[in-house]
Design a protein around this motif. Structure first.
Motif, PDB file in Angstrom:
ATOM      1  N   UNK A 187       0.825  -1.197   0.000  1.00 31.73           N
ATOM      2  CA  UNK A 187       0.000   0.000   0.000  1.00 31.73           C
ATOM      3  C   UNK A 187       0.862   1.251   0.000  1.00 31.73           C
ATOM      4  N   UNK A 188       0.338   2.381  -0.534  1.00 30.51           N
ATOM      5  CA  UNK A 188       1.052   3.659  -0.401  1.00 30.51           C
ATOM      6  C   UNK A 188       1.254   3.979   1.073  1.00 30.51           C
ATOM      7  N   UNK A 189       2.338   4.626   1.388  1.00 31.46           N
ATOM      8  CA  UNK A 189       2.709   4.821   2.791  1.00 31.46           C
ATOM      9  C   UNK A 189       1.640   5.550   3.592  1.00 31.46           C
ATOM     10  N   UNK A 190       0.974   6.545   2.987  1.00 25.44           N
ATOM     11  CA  UNK A 190       0.006   7.338   3.743  1.00 25.44           C
ATOM     12  C   UNK A 190      -1.330   6.624   3.931  1.00 25.44           C
ATOM     13  N   UNK A 191      -1.536   5.490   3.212  1.00 22.04           N
ATOM     14  CA  UNK A 191      -2.807   4.763   3.310  1.00 22.04           C
ATOM     15  C   UNK A 191      -2.651   3.416   4.011  1.00 22.04           C
ATOM     16  N   UNK A 192      -1.510   3.189   4.644  1.00 19.87           N
ATOM     17  CA  UNK A 192      -1.296   1.932   5.368  1.00 19.87           C
ATOM     18  C   UNK A 192      -1.906   2.015   6.771  1.00 19.87           C
ATOM     19  N   UNK A 193      -2.587   0.955   7.191  1.00 18.25           N
ATOM     20  CA  UNK A 193      -3.059   0.910   8.584  1.00 18.25           C
ATOM     21  C   UNK A 193      -1.872   0.906   9.541  1.00 18.25           C
ATOM     22  N   UNK A 194      -2.074   1.311  10.789  1.00 18.80           N
ATOM     23  CA  UNK A 194      -0.971   1.291  11.763  1.00 18.80           C
ATOM     24  C   UNK A 194      -0.371  -0.106  11.901  1.00 18.80           C
ATOM     25  N   UNK A 195       0.948  -0.188  11.831  1.00 20.34           N
ATOM     26  CA  UNK A 195       1.646  -1.450  11.972  1.00 20.34           C
ATOM     27  C   UNK A 195       1.735  -2.284  10.701  1.00 20.34           C
ATOM     28  N   UNK A 196       1.158  -1.789   9.592  1.00 18.22           N
ATOM     29  CA  UNK A 196       1.178  -2.551   8.341  1.00 18.22           C
ATOM     30  C   UNK A 196       2.557  -2.451   7.690  1.00 18.22           C
ATOM     31  N   UNK A 198       5.766  -2.553   4.897  1.00 20.18           N
ATOM     32  CA  UNK A 198       6.043  -1.855   3.635  1.00 20.18           C
ATOM     33  C   UNK A 198       6.307  -2.820   2.484  1.00 20.18           C
ATOM     34  N   UNK A 199       6.656  -4.073   2.801  1.00 21.35           N
ATOM     35  CA  UNK A 199       7.036  -5.034   1.772  1.00 21.35           C
ATOM     36  C   UNK A 199       8.505  -5.006   1.446  1.00 21.35           C
ATOM     37  N   UNK A 200       9.249  -4.085   2.051  1.00 14.04           N
ATOM     38  CA  UNK A 200      10.681  -3.978   1.809  1.00 14.04           C
ATOM     39  C   UNK A 200      11.438  -5.098   2.522  1.00 14.04           C
ATOM     40  N   UNK A 201      12.586  -5.445   1.974  1.00 15.88           N
ATOM     41  CA  UNK A 201      13.422  -6.461   2.597  1.00 15.88           C
ATOM     42  C   UNK A 201      13.852  -5.995   3.986  1.00 15.88           C
ATOM     43  N   UNK A 202      13.706  -6.854   4.959  1.00 16.22           N
ATOM     44  CA  UNK A 202      14.084  -6.509   6.321  1.00 16.22           C
ATOM     45  C   UNK A 202      12.942  -5.975   7.159  1.00 16.22           C
ATOM     46  N   UNK A 203      11.816  -5.613   6.526  1.00 16.86           N
ATOM     47  CA  UNK A 203      10.651  -5.136   7.269  1.00 16.86           C
ATOM     48  C   UNK A 203       9.848  -6.361   7.709  1.00 16.86           C
ATOM     49  N   UNK A 204       9.824  -6.642   9.003  1.00 16.70           N
ATOM     50  CA  UNK A 204       9.180  -7.836   9.531  1.00 16.70           C
ATOM     51  C   UNK A 204       7.707  -7.623   9.872  1.00 16.70           C
ATOM     52  N   UNK A 205       7.185  -6.438   9.674  1.00 18.50           N
ATOM     53  CA  UNK A 205       5.781  -6.188   9.974  1.00 18.50           C
ATOM     54  C   UNK A 205       4.884  -6.949   9.002  1.00 18.50           C
ATOM     55  N   UNK A 206       3.724  -7.356   9.504  1.00 18.01           N
ATOM     56  CA  UNK A 206       2.818  -8.184   8.706  1.00 18.01           C
ATOM     57  C   UNK A 206       2.179  -7.393   7.574  1.00 18.01           C
ATOM     58  N   UNK A 207       1.878  -8.100   6.476  1.00 16.43           N
ATOM     59  CA  UNK A 207       1.091  -7.531   5.390  1.00 16.43           C
ATOM     60  C   UNK A 207       0.278  -8.645   4.745  1.00 16.43           C
ATOM     61  N   UNK A 208      -0.750  -8.267   4.002  1.00 16.64           N
ATOM     62  CA  UNK A 208      -1.652  -9.250   3.420  1.00 16.64           C
ATOM     63  C   UNK A 208      -1.071  -9.865   2.151  1.00 16.64           C
ATOM     64  N   UNK A 209      -1.545 -11.081   1.852  1.00 16.70           N
ATOM     65  CA  UNK A 209      -1.258 -11.756   0.589  1.00 16.70           C
ATOM     66  C   UNK A 209      -2.581 -12.125  -0.053  1.00 16.70           C
ATOM     67  N   UNK A 210      -2.705 -11.914  -1.364  1.00 19.64           N
ATOM     68  CA  UNK A 210      -3.944 -12.212  -2.059  1.00 19.64           C
ATOM     69  C   UNK A 210      -3.668 -13.009  -3.332  1.00 19.64           C
TER      70      UNK A 210
END
Length: 406
Positions: A187-196, A198-210
């Motif tokens: 998602x664009x940075x300004x439209x990400x829910x809190x804690x979502x 970025x998809x970048x390498x090293x970012x361990x925060x959860x994100x959805x898969x579809x």
């Protein structure tokens, strides 16, 4: 995911690899002896450099840079052997590696030095096995493929059938393919829910898969009308289901609000084309193609193409070409800031807008009888250049080099 005019790149890679495979179909073993050992038929290497620029990036809502470069390479090896019944088994292994840089995708997070999709490498191997009855020309084959990029992975499979008439003047080709994809929902940075994440390498925060699954069929009927004219009818229906919107593409509305792109989760496509090849003389061929396209999103398009291979000498040919496309855009498209807040589906991706485009260039092919540079196994060399111009302001250039070894 890159904003790349894939039709231009696919045209090049498809024309050059299919040209090599078409020549193989026309070649049969006329000797009395057919080896049952695995034999190397040919090796093809295709490299293409693509660059584009424009000012309608979907990542930033239909405005902003579309600058992108892509270096695409495919390497394929074709092996064959005959069984006891005299059937030819052909094995084609292909490996593709693309590397791109994208200024528009880097705007997913404008404040970062480099976002996850500013550059990436895509790897896509495939394997095809085909069993051909040399006497009749009939064939059956199976294909498996895989593709991986930073935000998705894809598994593909398919079958192909060929049936040739007794007089060899008519041929029917049928293909079925399926691609099962899995996307990271970035998602664009300004439209990400809190804690979502970025998809970048090293970012361990959860994100959805579809998922996004694609199923297609291809029906081709070719006919030799006379000694100079050949025709082919092509129908290629397809269906997609799953995440078809690109979630990191922004949309802006008349009330000043901003949302991520949203499109229906299914799409039907129906292209119908006809190809005519006319052998004008020993040194000239006129190849024409027309296609009508329609889909369930409301897109309608007409494409006309012509290329005229000219044989300059016995081993040098020159092929100028031109393609024109006119497209009626989807009902879900609107430019920057012009979407209605009450709309359910919306996009500012100019690939889906009303437009017209031209693509022109030329191809030169060398195939000396003693091999390129005197190397007997270096069968041919092709160099192709094309320039693409679109009414939305997008322009691109592509240079392709194809080498064949037999």
């Amino acid at each position: 995911m890159r904003r790349l005019n894939l039709s231009v790149l696919a045209l090049y890679l498809g024309i050059l690899t299919s040209h090599a495979q078409a020549q193989e179909k026309q070649t049969t073993d006329t000797s009395n002896y057919q080896s049952r050992k695995l034999h190397l038929d040919e090796v093809n290497i295709v490299s293409a450099y693509y660059t584009q620029d424009g000012n309608n990036s979907a990542v930033t809502g239909g405005i902003g840079t579309e600058k992108l470069t892509d270096f695409a390479n495919t390497f394929d090896v074709q092996l064959s052997k005959f069984n006891k019944k005299g059937h030819k088994h052909t094995f084609l292994f292909e490996l593709g590696i693309d590397h791109y840089t994208s200024a528009s995708s880097d705007k997913i997070d404008p404040q970062s030095i480099s976002s996850a999709s500013s550059s990436d490498t895509r790897i896509y191997p495939s394997l095809n096995w085909t069993n051909t009855n040399i006497k009749t020309g009939n064939a059956f084959g199976i294909t498996a493929s895989y593709s991986h990029e930073f935000d998705y992975q894809s598994f593909g499979g398919g079958i192909n059938l060929t049936s040739v008439s007794k007089d060899k003047n008519r041929q029917f080709d049928f293909k079925l393919q399926a691609f099962l994809d899995r996307w990271k929902v970035i998602l664009p940075i300004e439209l990400r829910p809190p804690g979502y994440g970025s998809g970048s390498e090293g970012d361990q925060r959860a994100l959805d898969y579809r998922p996004r699954n694609s199923f297609s069929a291809s029906f081709g009927l070719s006919q030799v009308i006379n000694s100079r004219l050949q025709a082919m009818l092509i129908v290629e229906p397809s269906y997609q289901h799953g995440l078809l919107a690109t979630r990191y593409q922004r949309n802006y509305f008349t009330d000043g609000s901003e949302r991520i792109e949203n499109l229906p989760d299914n799409r039907y496509k129906l292209p119908v084309g006809i190809r005519l090849n006319y052998f004008l003389a020993d040194r000239f061929i006129i190849r024409t193609f027309y296609r009508y396209y329609m889909d369930s999103w409301g897109i309608r398009a007409h494409t006309a193409e012509i290329e005229v291979p000219v044989k300059l000498t016995s081993f040098v040919s020159l092929t100028p070409f031109y393609r024109y496309n006119k497209q009626q855009g989807t009902r879900y498209f609107a430019p920057f800031g012009q979407h209605n807040p009450a709309d359910t589906y919306y996009t500012s991706d100019y690939d889906l807008s009303t437009l017209h485009s031209s693509f022109a260039g030329g191809n030169i092919r060398l195939s000396p009888p003693k091999g390129v540079l005197g190397w007997q196994h270096f069968n041919s060399l092709e160099l192709r250049y094309g320039h693409y111009m679109r009414s939305t302001g997008l322009n691109s250039d592509i240079v392709t080099l194809a080498l064949k070894f037999k």
